[in-house]
Design an enzyme around this catalytic site. Sequence first.
Site, PDB file in Angstrom:
ATOM      1  N   CYS A 165       1.622  19.979  -4.260  1.00 28.97           N
ATOM      2  CA  CYS A 165       0.168  19.593  -4.737  1.00 28.97           C
ATOM      3  C   CYS A 165      -0.489  19.039  -4.174  1.00 28.97           C
ATOM      4  O   CYS A 165      -1.520  18.726  -4.342  1.00 28.97           O
ATOM      5  CB  CYS A 165       1.096  18.548  -5.949  1.00 28.97           C
ATOM      6  SG  CYS A 165       1.731  19.841  -7.040  1.00 28.97           S
ATOM      7  N   HIS A 305      -2.830  10.874  -9.820  1.00 23.74           N
ATOM      8  CA  HIS A 305      -2.812  11.745  -9.473  1.00 23.74           C
ATOM      9  C   HIS A 305      -2.628  12.687 -10.760  1.00 23.74           C
ATOM     10  O   HIS A 305      -2.098  13.279 -11.560  1.00 23.74           O
ATOM     11  CB  HIS A 305      -0.910  11.611  -8.742  1.00 23.74           C
ATOM     12  CG  HIS A 305      -0.613  13.306  -8.301  1.00 23.74           C
ATOM     13  ND1 HIS A 305      -1.056  14.021  -7.929  1.00 23.74           N
ATOM     14  CD2 HIS A 305       0.474  13.445  -8.995  1.00 23.74           C
ATOM     15  CE1 HIS A 305      -0.360  15.438  -7.912  1.00 23.74           C
ATOM     16  NE2 HIS A 305       1.033  14.837  -8.795  1.00 23.74           N
ATOM     17  N   GLU A 316       3.181   5.600 -10.170  1.00 25.05           N
ATOM     18  CA  GLU A 316       1.657   5.371  -9.393  1.00 25.05           C
ATOM     19  C   GLU A 316       0.618   4.238  -9.986  1.00 25.05           C
ATOM     20  O   GLU A 316       0.365   3.628  -9.083  1.00 25.05           O
ATOM     21  CB  GLU A 316       0.644   6.611  -9.682  1.00 25.05           C
ATOM     22  CG  GLU A 316      -0.343   6.307  -8.763  1.00 25.05           C
ATOM     23  CD  GLU A 316      -0.970   7.873  -9.621  1.00 25.05           C
ATOM     24  OE1 GLU A 316      -2.506   8.399  -8.715  1.00 25.05           O
ATOM     25  OE2 GLU A 316      -0.799   8.963 -10.175  1.00 25.05           O
ATOM     26  N   LYS A 337      -6.769  15.238 -14.638  1.00 26.97           N
ATOM     27  CA  LYS A 337      -5.717  16.380 -15.135  1.00 26.97           C
ATOM     28  C   LYS A 337      -5.510  17.062 -16.765  1.00 26.97           C
ATOM     29  O   LYS A 337      -4.996  17.753 -17.201  1.00 26.97           O
ATOM     30  CB  LYS A 337      -4.370  16.253 -14.304  1.00 26.97           C
ATOM     31  CG  LYS A 337      -4.133  16.417 -12.840  1.00 26.97           C
ATOM     32  CD  LYS A 337      -3.105  17.057 -12.886  1.00 26.97           C
ATOM     33  CE  LYS A 337      -2.954  16.812 -10.806  1.00 26.97           C
ATOM     34  NZ  LYS A 337      -3.519  15.576 -10.179  1.00 26.97           N
ATOM     35  N   HIS A 342      -3.288  20.634 -14.328  1.00 26.40           N
ATOM     36  CA  HIS A 342      -2.614  20.716 -12.877  1.00 26.40           C
ATOM     37  C   HIS A 342      -2.591  21.508 -11.940  1.00 26.40           C
ATOM     38  O   HIS A 342      -1.886  23.330 -12.323  1.00 26.40           O
ATOM     39  CB  HIS A 342      -1.277  20.415 -12.937  1.00 26.40           C
ATOM     40  CG  HIS A 342      -0.570  19.374 -11.884  1.00 26.40           C
ATOM     41  ND1 HIS A 342      -1.737  19.513 -10.439  1.00 26.40           N
ATOM     42  CD2 HIS A 342       0.773  18.814 -10.789  1.00 26.40           C
ATOM     43  CE1 HIS A 342      -0.669  18.903  -9.498  1.00 26.40           C
ATOM     44  NE2 HIS A 342       0.408  18.808 -10.142  1.00 26.40           N
ATOM     45  N   PHE A 403       5.480  17.226  -4.577  1.00 31.05           N
ATOM     46  CA  PHE A 403       7.100  18.033  -4.075  1.00 31.05           C
ATOM     47  C   PHE A 403       7.452  17.628  -3.133  1.00 31.05           C
ATOM     48  O   PHE A 403       6.921  18.273  -2.374  1.00 31.05           O
ATOM     49  CB  PHE A 403       7.597  18.850  -4.641  1.00 31.05           C
ATOM     50  CG  PHE A 403       7.298  18.942  -6.527  1.00 31.05           C
ATOM     51  CD1 PHE A 403       7.624  17.617  -7.445  1.00 31.05           C
ATOM     52  CD2 PHE A 403       7.315  20.082  -7.076  1.00 31.05           C
ATOM     53  CE1 PHE A 403       7.131  18.185  -8.602  1.00 31.05           C
ATOM     54  CE2 PHE A 403       7.843  20.569  -8.496  1.00 31.05           C
ATOM     55  CZ  PHE A 403       7.621  18.905  -8.758  1.00 31.05           C
TER      56      PHE A 403
END
Length: 416
Positions: A165, A305, A316, A337, A342, A403
């Site tokens: 991502c 994110h 985060e 998002k 996403h 990831f």
Amino acid sequence: MTLRRVVVTGIGNISPVGSNAEETWKNVVNGVCGIDLITLYDTTNFKTKFACEVKNYDPLQYFDRKEARKIDKFTQFAFIASDEAIKDSGIDLESIDKTRAGVIWSSGIGGVETFYQEVRAYVEGNFVPRFSPFFIPKIISDIAAGHISMKHGLMGPNYCTVSACASSSNAIIDSFNLIRLGMADIMVTGGSEASLNEVGMGGFQSMMAISFNNDEYKTASRPFCATRDGFVMGEGGSGLILEDYEHAKARGAKIYAEVVGAGLSADAHHLTAPHPEGLGAALVMQNALRDAKLKPEDIGYINVHGTATPLGDVAELKAIKQVFGEHAFKLNISSTKSIVGHLLGAAGAMEASFTIMALVDQIVPPTINHQKADENIDPRFNLTLHKAQKRELNYTMSNTFGFGGHNTCVIFKKAE
């Protein structure tokens, strides 16, 4: 060595809330959510019934039938977004040195729709090995960059970044570095993803990474909310034109913003889960600030994110508190998002475009769908809940993680 300045001169988007950059940004600022029931395939056997599709998408509005058959949907989105960005930049492609104009275009997964359709046809065809000759060129993630370069004759650096991502954020950072090091004058960069199919959704469903909130699907993307249960998948493409400042100034280009710093790091912790204390996320923001020669207090807004996963959102925000100290509670934070979903490999570029437009319009887009405070999140954070907030901004930051523990951070400065 004196590093060259790098500016953004073009933006292009096709997203779940707009068919172009202007429409997308307008709906993001207004908090118009792109979530709806899936129409692209039969969801009977799937737990999740909703996603953020590009609405009413018809490839024949953009390509002739023969061309559309030769390229996967993720490459179609790449063409649409990059063409808009190039047009928006006002670059006369016939007057530039094309050996110094390149393309770095990313996708986290590539042509997964083509892969699924071809393998299914192979199995259902009694194992007759008659794969399409376009099978491999349609599925490989680098093919979008190749197509864009061939369409426009761009002979500079040309490749694909793949870091889950974080992919398109890595593409932006590589493009930024190539220009400031003098290896290119113009870079077409961004990412696209088209994974809303049985394979893409089935895989993320098995990982328990996506939301299963079918009862309240319209508000299922809930970053920072106590009731969040995973991200909502999206699709689309986003492109930016990065350009050497002197090159842009010489041709009288409009400048959206300047790219002033970038950071990279790894969690080195877990295949899919972030470090619980956000150590990698903190490091990447520190690296970006150092690269930009800025203090934490210079940043006014962070597009985080913020995927709406139980672990990720908390980690985060812990990282932001580590890096920014008390200023963490004075800056604006939001996760777009919650609006577009996403977009996996395209997320970094799409969210970078929003982070840039926040500087242009001096407004912070909202985090929507928040319903209940999470006791694990410090209530002093300004998460820009429910509606956009006007704010004087000079520097903004965009975080994107993937990831594998891949962390990226890009900092933008208001155009002079």
